[in-house]
Design an enzyme around this catalytic site. Structure first.
Site, PDB file in Angstrom:
ATOM      1  N   TRP A 150       0.836  -1.211   0.000  1.00  0.00           N
ATOM      2  CA  TRP A 150       0.000   0.000   0.000  1.00  0.00           C
ATOM      3  C   TRP A 150       0.857   1.241   0.000  1.00  0.00           C
ATOM      4  O   TRP A 150       0.520   2.239  -0.653  1.00  0.00           O
ATOM      5  CB  TRP A 150      -0.967  -0.024   1.181  1.00  0.00           C
ATOM      6  CG  TRP A 150      -1.914  -1.173   1.093  1.00  0.00           C
ATOM      7  CD1 TRP A 150      -1.966  -2.260   1.913  1.00  0.00           C
ATOM      8  CD2 TRP A 150      -2.923  -1.389   0.085  1.00  0.00           C
ATOM      9  NE1 TRP A 150      -2.950  -3.117   1.489  1.00  0.00           N
ATOM     10  CE2 TRP A 150      -3.550  -2.614   0.375  1.00  0.00           C
ATOM     11  CE3 TRP A 150      -3.346  -0.662  -1.025  1.00  0.00           C
ATOM     12  CZ2 TRP A 150      -4.586  -3.136  -0.413  1.00  0.00           C
ATOM     13  CZ3 TRP A 150      -4.365  -1.173  -1.806  1.00  0.00           C
ATOM     14  CH2 TRP A 150      -4.977  -2.390  -1.493  1.00  0.00           C
TER      15      TRP A 150
ATOM     16  N   ASP B  71      -1.497   6.482   6.538  1.00  0.00           N
ATOM     17  CA  ASP B  71      -2.542   5.563   6.094  1.00  0.00           C
ATOM     18  C   ASP B  71      -2.755   4.553   7.222  1.00  0.00           C
ATOM     19  O   ASP B  71      -1.904   3.711   7.476  1.00  0.00           O
ATOM     20  CB  ASP B  71      -2.081   4.870   4.800  1.00  0.00           C
ATOM     21  CG  ASP B  71      -3.065   3.803   4.309  1.00  0.00           C
ATOM     22  OD1 ASP B  71      -4.110   3.578   4.964  1.00  0.00           O
ATOM     23  OD2 ASP B  71      -2.778   3.192   3.257  1.00  0.00           O
TER      24      ASP B  71
ATOM     25  N   LYS C  42     -11.922  -2.006   6.622  1.00  0.00           N
ATOM     26  CA  LYS C  42     -11.007  -2.852   7.393  1.00  0.00           C
ATOM     27  C   LYS C  42     -11.391  -2.878   8.869  1.00  0.00           C
ATOM     28  O   LYS C  42     -11.341  -3.913   9.508  1.00  0.00           O
ATOM     29  CB  LYS C  42      -9.565  -2.355   7.254  1.00  0.00           C
ATOM     30  CG  LYS C  42      -9.051  -2.310   5.817  1.00  0.00           C
ATOM     31  CD  LYS C  42      -8.421  -3.610   5.378  1.00  0.00           C
ATOM     32  CE  LYS C  42      -8.212  -3.715   3.876  1.00  0.00           C
ATOM     33  NZ  LYS C  42      -7.387  -2.659   3.311  1.00  0.00           N
TER      34      LYS C  42
HETATM   35  C1  LIG Z   1      -6.885  -2.056   2.133  1.00  0.00           C
HETATM   36  C2  LIG Z   1      -5.910  -0.981   2.237  1.00  0.00           C
HETATM   37  C3  LIG Z   1      -5.898   0.107   1.344  1.00  0.00           C
HETATM   38  C4  LIG Z   1      -6.837   0.203   0.164  1.00  0.00           C
HETATM   39  O1  LIG Z   1      -8.109   0.527   0.593  1.00  0.00           O
HETATM   40  P1  LIG Z   1      -9.292   0.787  -0.449  1.00  0.00           P
HETATM   41  O2  LIG Z   1     -10.332   1.415   0.433  1.00  0.00           O
HETATM   42  O3  LIG Z   1      -9.699  -0.553  -0.992  1.00  0.00           O
HETATM   43  O4  LIG Z   1      -8.808   1.695  -1.505  1.00  0.00           O
HETATM   44  C5  LIG Z   1      -4.964   1.097   1.530  1.00  0.00           C
HETATM   45  N1  LIG Z   1      -4.080   1.039   2.530  1.00  0.00           N
HETATM   46  C6  LIG Z   1      -4.055   0.029   3.418  1.00  0.00           C
HETATM   47  C7  LIG Z   1      -3.051   0.043   4.514  1.00  0.00           C
HETATM   48  C8  LIG Z   1      -4.978  -1.012   3.298  1.00  0.00           C
HETATM   49  O5  LIG Z   1      -4.954  -2.023   4.171  1.00  0.00           O
END
Ligand SMILES: *Cc1c(COP(=O)(O)O)cnc(C)c1O
Length: 256
Positions: free
Chosen positions: A102, A169, A193
């Site tokens: 990511w 993030d 998540k």
């Molecule tokens: C799943 C994830 C993403 C992507 O998320 P989306 O909402 O599907 O774009 C980005 N960063 C991390 C750390 C993730 O676990």
């Protein structure tokens, strides 16, 4: 028997979130209308958005500290693009920590906007550690890191100190641990998540860092426009926001 799913996301949600959100689809707040068929500008839905935004700041300990919470669409992946759009100065540069898939995706998007320095990487070891003792240039527009590397399973336990804005993030560990969240200037996380159904992304922003790039930002990608519109610049994803609010309330009732 209810089954469990151990994958990172979409996640298992509390049973009471399903019960309450299912009820809201049938009859929201005893209005004899569904949550899905009322105006997002109605008093009842505006209260949902306001409560969700306020509760995020409360749970993160960021009330009255100059932060705003937004519920946007587009997934965490859109934030890979919105962050440099809103923060990287024209002819400026940004610093990124490369700790996995990511983080890499975020770096790819930043490269469209300017010089993107990778100030630390564990790529050579298949991302099995978090690089330490990294140096962050003080003339970069911001520093970006990923708190939990969902695919590789490493998690940052501490974060570098710097006087440039820190963007993180937190898609796969938000609301799972206590941190001093005021060390971050932007926190973002896709809902699916740790918080609710897919379809909305939480973005927490320290307002004072915005408006400094010197570039035109298209409205839908402009954090300032979303803040001004109180996270309703256009029709928000009402169901994911409502279900996220219910999860946050559940979390608060457990003690935060
Ligand atoms: C799943 C994830 C993403 C992507 O998320 P989306 O909402 O599907 O774009 C980005 N960063 C991390 C750390 C993730 O676990």
């Amino acid at each position: 028997m209810k089954k469990h799913n151990y994958s990172a996301g979409p996640c298992i949600l509390p049973q009471e979130v399903f019960e309450k959100s299912a009820q809201a689809i049938l009859n929201f707040n005893n209005s004899d209308l569904s949550l899905l068929e009322i105006s997002h500008r109605s008093k009842d839905f505006v209260a949902v958005m306001d409560d969700a935004r306020a509760l995020v700041l409360e749970l993160l300990g960021l009330e009255n500290k100059g932060y705003q919470a937004l519920f946007l669409a587009g997934g965490a992946s859109l934030e890979f693009l919105m962050v440099p759009y809103n923060l990287m100065k024209v002819d400026g540069k940004a610093a990124y920590l490369d700790t996995g898939t990511w983080a890499n995706n975020a770096i790819k998007e930043a490269k469209h906007f300017g010089e993107t320095l990778v100030v630390g990487s564990s790529k050579e070891a298949n991302y099995n550690y978090i690089p330490k003792n990294i140096e962050i240039p003080t003339d970069a527009s911001y520093f970006h890191c990923t708190s939990n590397n969902t695919i590789f399973g490493t998690q940052m336990k501490s974060f570098p100190k710097t006087n440039i804005p820190v963007v993180c993030d937190m898609s796969s560990d938000i609301f799972s641990r206590t941190l001093d969240f005021s060390q971050f200037d932007i926190i973002y996380a896709g809902a699916q998540k740790n918080m609710g159904p897919a379809g909305t992304t939480l973005v927490v922003i320290k307002e004072e860092i915005l408006g400094k790039t010197g570039r035109y930002i298209p409205s839908m990608l402009d954090y300032e426009k979303h803040i001004k519109a109180e996270s309703m610049y256009n029709t928000p994803p009402v169901f994911p926001v409502y279900a996220s609010l219910l999860t946050l309330q559940w979390l608060k009732n457990l003690g935060g």
